[in-house]
Every structure is written in C-alpha cells, then in structure tokens.
Scaffold this active site. Structure first.
Site, short mmCIF file in Angstrom:
data_model
loop_
_atom_site.label_atom_id
_atom_site.label_comp_id
_atom_site.label_asym_id
_atom_site.label_seq_id
_atom_site.Cartn_x
_atom_site.Cartn_y
_atom_site.Cartn_z
N SER A 131 32.97 -51.87 42.76
CA SER A 131 34.21 -52.54 42.86
C SER A 131 34.29 -53.99 42.01
CB SER A 131 34.55 -52.61 44.19
OG SER A 131 34.95 -51.50 44.80
N LYS B 165 37.19 -54.35 39.77
CA LYS B 165 38.50 -54.52 40.16
C LYS B 165 38.64 -56.22 39.48
CE LYS B 165 39.04 -51.95 44.20
NZ LYS B 165 37.69 -50.99 44.40
N SER C 139 39.00 -54.57 49.37
CA SER C 139 38.76 -53.61 48.03
C SER C 139 39.53 -52.29 48.01
CB SER C 139 37.29 -53.16 47.79
OG SER C 139 36.81 -53.22 46.61
#
Length: 407
Positions: free
Chosen positions: A91, A94, A149
């Site tokens: 993640s 991101k 997340s």
C-alpha cells in the site's frame, strides 16, 4: 592529406582520453574501493554510506531487503541499501495514487457510491467501510485511503478518475514524469498483482512529491478521524503505528507521515517522514526479514535517528532526481541547469519548510559493482569520443512477519 589524417587521429585520441576521464570520475563513489566509504558488513555488502567526521555508524539490526535515508528538503540521499531493487510495494504505492489523483477533486465534492465503483476489490483487502448507495465527501474518501488504507475508497476515487485501468496508466505516466523508473503499476491500490513493482528510491520520490501538496501532507499526518457510516460516524485510526502510537509503539518524535503497507507477497513496507530542527527526513523500508514484531517501524525509526544525527555532516552519496510542481498539481522533471524551490507542507499544524531541488543526476546503478560501472563508463566514453571525433571532422570540413499495517 597526411597531416589532416594525423591531426584527426590526434584529436580522436585526445577526445577519448578527455571523455574517459570525465566518465570515470563521474562514477559514484561507491563504485570505487578507496578510503572514505564505509560499507558496514552487518547490513549487507550493497549498503552505501559516506564516512565523514561526526557521522555515527549505521544502526545494528537492519534486516530490510532495501531501504533509503534522504533529506526531503535538499534531495540528498544520505545512505541506502539497494535503493533501486524492484520489490512489491504493497500500500505504499497509494502515495503515487494520491500524487496522481488527489489534486483533481475538491475535498468538499460528494460521490454517491455505485456497485460499479466497488467492483474488483481484492479478497482480503483492507477496507474503511465504503458502502454502495451512500454519499461520501472526497475528503472522507482520502482519509479512508491514508488512515485505513481502504482499497474500497481507492476504487471509488479511481472510478471518479476515469476507471481502474485508466488510473493505473496515469499513475505510470506520473511516475515517469517524476523520474521514477523502477515502478510498474498494475493495481492502483497496491494489491498484490503479478508484475507490480517499485523501489525504495521511487517510493521516496512519490512521498517527497506528495508532501509538497498541503492536502496530501495533512491526510498522511492524521492519526485518527471520524468516518461516516449509515448509522452516523465511526472513529478510524491510522494503521501507521509510528504515527498513531499503537501496538506497543509510541509516536516517533517529529513524525509527519507518510504511508505503510503490507501484503503476503510484499511483506511490510513503510515510507516515514519526520521533521526536527528545521530538517525533514524521509526513510523508506521494504520487507524486513528479521521476523521481529514491529520490525518495519523499528528499523525506520533507527534510520531516522541516524539520519538526524548525520544530516549536515554526511557527504551525500547521491541525490533524488530533480522535480518540480507542474500545472494542476502534476509534476515534471525540472531543468538540470536550474534549482527550484517549492513549499514543503508538513502536516496539520500548518508549518512549512522548503524543498530545494538539486541538479545532481540520480545514480541508477547504486547496487551494481564497480566493474559494471567502469564497463558502462568505458562504453559511454567510447561513444562520446567517436561522436566528438565526427564532430571535429565535420567542423574541419566546414572550416575546411506478522502483518504490521494493511493488506
């Protein structure tokens, strides 16, 4: 004619020697084995850190497959282990998604979520709790991305941005504009997907670009927030334990974000930014192998400690590729002949510093050995020498472990 030929050969020889000299002296210090470079045996042979008076030894117990310490203000890289090693980012990717899409939508605009918006959310994904048929402000969706997340929030925002595949393609273009060449985007949320890779260097570049955006800086520095539900609101806490101070950790002094991640394939990943005494440092850690609980946070914290003790003393081993803000919040490579200063947002308190882009070219071969670097330099020197000779002739003719974050 014989004199011309002799002069031509002399010019070629001089050009070759001159260019070879430039090429060899331009090879990063780590490609040489001379004094002044400390290569600690314990973290691994592919560690680069410059020795200088007053610079402490690197911390013990660094088990990550790749990591990097850099100065967010100047772009100087202070130390690194295999910074261009391509690994699954989880993640932390991101951050690139936010750099790409966050500037496009006003925080107060509202999206009513459809079934299509939530199609394709991967099994086992971390979720913030976005529900079909409900209306969410864009700011709430971004808090869902940064704090929890939430892959569900990413899917909704990607739908707003033209769709999943279009967003992945745009993220890939954004990475290239930022000078991040190690990243291949397959899934905008960082979910394990074959072929999806990034590096400690690239993730640091994304975080640095993001911190120049006040909204990004505020979201990534938020430890907890209220998130709307059908029954009212719920409290969400940031999964970044270094920021939230959870799971046996206390908040790192001066922490201002940025993003953590975890998947089965990637292991634990983390980009951490902290600010002390007017300096903002970035540390990226990918896939610690020690098996110790909270390893990714402990290793990031020890590297930040080292960085704050070393900044201003350590001779940089390299520099982040020069970038600057471009229209509509996008980013682009800045001309290497100019230095560009832009504001560095540092979180919810509204304090600001500056990012000064640097003109040094990024070393994309930090994990290669000196023989490879010398060979590459020799080939480059030969090519430039031949080009110089041809130009001279033309001129003559003209003149005559356990999850520690999210999934």
């Amino acid at each position: 004619m014989a004199t011309d030929a002799l002069n031509s050969r002399k010019a070629a020889a001089v050009a070759a020697l001159a260019v070879a000299g430039i090429s060899l002296t331009s090879i990063p210090a780590a490609a040489h084995t001379g004094a002044g470079i400390r290569r600690p045996a314990s973290p691994g042979a592919d560690v680069r850190v410059a020795a200088a008076p007053g610079v402490p030894e690197l911390p013990d117990g660094l088990s990550a497959r790749s990591w990097m310490v850099s100065d967010a203000d100047t772009g100087d890289i202070l130390a690194a282990k295999a910074p261009h090693r391509r690994l699954p980012p989880a993640s932390t990717l991101k951050t690139l998604f936010a750099v790409t899409a966050l500037p496009k939508f006003p925080a107060g605009s509202v999206r009513e979520v459809s079934a299509e918006d939530l199609e394709g959310v991967g099994d086992g994904s971390s979720l913030v709790g976005v529900e079909e048929g409900e209306r969410y402000r864009v700011a709430d969706l971004w808090r869902g991305v940064f704090l929890r997340s939430g892959n569900d929030a990413v899917h909704v925002l990607a739908s707003m941005n033209g769709g999943w595949d279009a967003t992945a393609q745009e993220m890939q273009k954004t990475a290239r504009k930022l000078g991040a060449r190690d990243t291949t985007v397959k899934s905008p949320d960082g979910y394990d997907t074959p072929g999806q890779l990034s590096s400690a260097y690239d993730l640091t570049v994304f975080a640095r670009a993001g911190l120049a955006n006040p909204d990004f800086a505020q979201y990534c520095a938020t430890a907890s927030a209220r998130f709307p539900t059908r029954d009212g609101v719920t409290q969400i806490v940031n999964t970044n334990r270094m920021l939230a101070g959870s799971h046996g950790l206390t908040p790192y002094p001066g922490i201002i974000g940025v993003k953590n991640g975890y998947t089965t394939h990637a292991g634990n990943t983390l980009i951490a930014a902290a600010r002390r005494d007017g300096r903002t440092l970035l540390v990226t850690v990918m896939n610690p192998r020690s098996g110790e609980y909270n390893a990714v946070y402990k290793e990031a914290g020890s590297l930040l400690d080292w960085g704050f003790e070393s900044v201003g003393k350590a001779r940089p081993i390299d520099a982040l590729r020069t970038v600057r803000s471009a229209p509509e919040g996008r980013t682009a490579i800045a001309p290497e002949s100019r230095a560009v200063r832009r504001p560095l947002a540092t979180g919810t308190r509204g304090t600001t510093g500056t990012i000064t882009t640097v003109t040094a070219k990024a070393d994309r071969g930090t994990s290669k050995n000196s023989a490879t670097a010398l060979w590459s330099g020799g080939v480059g020197a030969l090519a430039l020498a031949l080009a110089g000779t041809l130009a001279w002739r033309r001129h003559g003719r003209r003149r005559g472990g356990p999850p520690e974050g999210d999934a």
